[in-house]
Design a protein around this motif. Structure first.
Motif, PDB file in Angstrom:
ATOM      1  N   GLU A 246       0.872  -1.455  -0.326  1.00 49.91           N
ATOM      2  CA  GLU A 246       0.214   0.019   0.323  1.00 49.91           C
ATOM      3  C   GLU A 246       0.527   1.078   0.162  1.00 49.91           C
ATOM      4  O   GLU A 246       0.229   2.207  -0.368  1.00 49.91           O
ATOM      5  CB  GLU A 246      -1.251   0.050   0.945  1.00 49.91           C
ATOM      6  CG  GLU A 246      -2.404  -0.988   0.949  1.00 49.91           C
ATOM      7  CD  GLU A 246      -3.254  -0.186   2.376  1.00 49.91           C
ATOM      8  OE1 GLU A 246      -2.968   0.220   2.930  1.00 49.91           O
ATOM      9  OE2 GLU A 246      -4.489  -1.703   1.996  1.00 49.91           O
TER      10      GLU A 246
ATOM     11  N   HIS B 169      -0.372   3.678  -2.784  1.00 45.50           N
ATOM     12  CA  HIS B 169      -0.705   4.817  -2.897  1.00 45.50           C
ATOM     13  C   HIS B 169       0.596   5.956  -2.544  1.00 45.50           C
ATOM     14  O   HIS B 169       0.475   7.244  -2.176  1.00 45.50           O
ATOM     15  CB  HIS B 169      -0.826   5.343  -1.328  1.00 45.50           C
ATOM     16  CG  HIS B 169      -2.429   3.631  -1.015  1.00 45.50           C
ATOM     17  ND1 HIS B 169      -2.544   2.821  -0.162  1.00 45.50           N
ATOM     18  CD2 HIS B 169      -2.848   3.942  -1.856  1.00 45.50           C
ATOM     19  CE1 HIS B 169      -3.833   2.946   0.082  1.00 45.50           C
ATOM     20  NE2 HIS B 169      -3.498   2.612  -1.611  1.00 45.50           N
TER      21      HIS B 169
ATOM     22  N   ARG C 192       0.956   6.704  -7.916  1.00 47.31           N
ATOM     23  CA  ARG C 192      -0.376   7.412  -8.517  1.00 47.31           C
ATOM     24  C   ARG C 192       0.429   8.862  -9.352  1.00 47.31           C
ATOM     25  O   ARG C 192      -0.420   9.541 -10.012  1.00 47.31           O
ATOM     26  CB  ARG C 192      -0.548   8.498  -6.713  1.00 47.31           C
ATOM     27  CG  ARG C 192      -1.417   7.931  -5.919  1.00 47.31           C
ATOM     28  CD  ARG C 192      -1.621   8.466  -4.837  1.00 47.31           C
ATOM     29  NE  ARG C 192      -2.862   7.606  -4.347  1.00 47.31           N
ATOM     30  CZ  ARG C 192      -2.731   8.160  -2.670  1.00 47.31           C
ATOM     31  NH1 ARG C 192      -2.633   9.112  -2.248  1.00 47.31           N
ATOM     32  NH2 ARG C 192      -3.741   7.393  -1.894  1.00 47.31           N
ATOM     33  N   ASP C 193       0.820   9.345  -9.543  1.00 51.47           N
ATOM     34  CA  ASP C 193       1.341  10.326 -10.443  1.00 51.47           C
ATOM     35  C   ASP C 193       1.596   9.100 -11.839  1.00 51.47           C
ATOM     36  O   ASP C 193       0.916   9.644 -12.689  1.00 51.47           O
ATOM     37  CB  ASP C 193       2.429  10.724 -10.161  1.00 51.47           C
ATOM     38  CG  ASP C 193       3.254  11.743  -9.406  1.00 51.47           C
ATOM     39  OD1 ASP C 193       1.851  12.139  -9.191  1.00 51.47           O
ATOM     40  OD2 ASP C 193       3.983  11.804  -8.688  1.00 51.47           O
TER      41      ASP C 193
ATOM     42  N   ASP D 166      -3.766   9.439 -10.747  1.00 52.51           N
ATOM     43  CA  ASP D 166      -4.881   9.838 -10.115  1.00 52.51           C
ATOM     44  C   ASP D 166      -4.301   9.611  -8.543  1.00 52.51           C
ATOM     45  O   ASP D 166      -4.178   9.169  -8.145  1.00 52.51           O
ATOM     46  CB  ASP D 166      -5.611   8.296  -9.985  1.00 52.51           C
ATOM     47  CG  ASP D 166      -6.655   8.315  -8.674  1.00 52.51           C
ATOM     48  OD1 ASP D 166      -7.113   9.391  -8.287  1.00 52.51           O
ATOM     49  OD2 ASP D 166      -7.841   7.076  -8.892  1.00 52.51           O
ATOM     50  N   PRO D 167      -4.639  11.275  -7.880  1.00 57.37           N
ATOM     51  CA  PRO D 167      -3.284  11.333  -6.693  1.00 57.37           C
ATOM     52  C   PRO D 167      -4.301  10.707  -5.342  1.00 57.37           C
ATOM     53  O   PRO D 167      -3.314  10.395  -4.262  1.00 57.37           O
ATOM     54  CB  PRO D 167      -3.493  12.614  -6.518  1.00 57.37           C
ATOM     55  CG  PRO D 167      -4.558  13.212  -7.829  1.00 57.37           C
ATOM     56  CD  PRO D 167      -4.768  12.497  -8.657  1.00 57.37           C
ATOM     57  N   ASP D 168      -5.046  10.438  -5.787  1.00 54.43           N
ATOM     58  CA  ASP D 168      -6.435  10.056  -4.699  1.00 54.43           C
ATOM     59  C   ASP D 168      -6.266   8.077  -4.420  1.00 54.43           C
ATOM     60  O   ASP D 168      -7.455   7.660  -4.040  1.00 54.43           O
ATOM     61  CB  ASP D 168      -7.500  10.759  -4.809  1.00 54.43           C
ATOM     62  CG  ASP D 168      -7.531  11.751  -4.277  1.00 54.43           C
ATOM     63  OD1 ASP D 168      -6.753  12.433  -3.649  1.00 54.43           O
ATOM     64  OD2 ASP D 168      -7.747  13.023  -5.509  1.00 54.43           O
ATOM     65  N   PHE D 169      -5.639   7.846  -5.580  1.00 57.72           N
ATOM     66  CA  PHE D 169      -5.769   6.149  -6.229  1.00 57.72           C
ATOM     67  C   PHE D 169      -5.693   5.919  -4.842  1.00 57.72           C
ATOM     68  O   PHE D 169      -4.362   5.917  -4.337  1.00 57.72           O
ATOM     69  CB  PHE D 169      -4.637   5.743  -6.945  1.00 57.72           C
ATOM     70  CG  PHE D 169      -4.320   4.132  -7.039  1.00 57.72           C
ATOM     71  CD1 PHE D 169      -5.865   3.638  -7.868  1.00 57.72           C
ATOM     72  CD2 PHE D 169      -3.676   3.325  -6.618  1.00 57.72           C
ATOM     73  CE1 PHE D 169      -5.846   2.290  -7.673  1.00 57.72           C
ATOM     74  CE2 PHE D 169      -4.132   1.870  -7.221  1.00 57.72           C
ATOM     75  CZ  PHE D 169      -4.988   1.956  -6.744  1.00 57.72           C
ATOM     76  N   THR D 170      -6.471   4.611  -4.342  1.00 55.64           N
ATOM     77  CA  THR D 170      -6.526   3.610  -2.791  1.00 55.64           C
ATOM     78  C   THR D 170      -6.971   2.139  -3.180  1.00 55.64           C
ATOM     79  O   THR D 170      -7.541   2.063  -4.565  1.00 55.64           O
ATOM     80  CB  THR D 170      -7.096   3.661  -1.452  1.00 55.64           C
ATOM     81  OG1 THR D 170      -8.667   4.095  -2.132  1.00 55.64           O
ATOM     82  CG2 THR D 170      -6.077   5.550  -1.488  1.00 55.64           C
TER      83      THR D 170
END
Length: 141
Positions: free
Chosen positions: A105, A109, A114-115, A119-123
């Protein structure tokens, strides 16, 4: 240094840098015999899933070929279903699935992933599909 066969596709563990260097060293030592990627990465890049028997050239952070591996198992699994044997065989010193999950994670994360994903909020969740791969080292280059 031995040259890999020219028709083999390359495989990269993580992004170039310290983590990739650590993972490549674990492959070369024989400590790393499994790896996990996210299914969505294959969809994003329009790449087919790997297949048992595939041979791949492992590259280091400088994109130099360092080994040839052969895939011995490919499973599509929920992250929540990754087992301890798979986690241990990643060669990163995980002694529990929870530790494996926390380490992965942190990667998924993290800013690099993410870059790359855009998607800066990907989880991830327990239901996120992962590609769990086992392999054997065929040749050091």
């Amino acid at each position: 240094m031995t040259t890999p066969p020219p028709d083999l596709p390359k495989t990269e563990f993580a992004f170039p840098g310290p983590l990739r260097d650590q993972l490549v060293a674990a492959v070369l030592s024989g400590a790393k015999t499994s790896t996990t990627g996210l299914f969505q990465d294959h969809e994003r890049d329009e790449e087919p899933l790997p297949v048992v028997g595939d041979r791949l050239v492992v590259v280091d952070s400088a994109d130099r070929p360092v080994a040839v591996i052969e895939l011995t198992e490919v499973r599509l699994v929920r992250l929540g279903d990754v087992d301890l044997d798979h986690a241990r065989d990643e060669g990163e010193g995980y002694d529990s699935v929870a530790a494996w999950r926390a380490g992965h994670e942190a990667y998924w994360h993290g800013p690099d992933y993410r870059d790359w994903l855009g998607d800066p909020d990907f989880t991830v969740t327990d239901d996120t599909l992962a590609v769990a791969v086992r392999f054997r080292l065929l040749q050091r280059l």
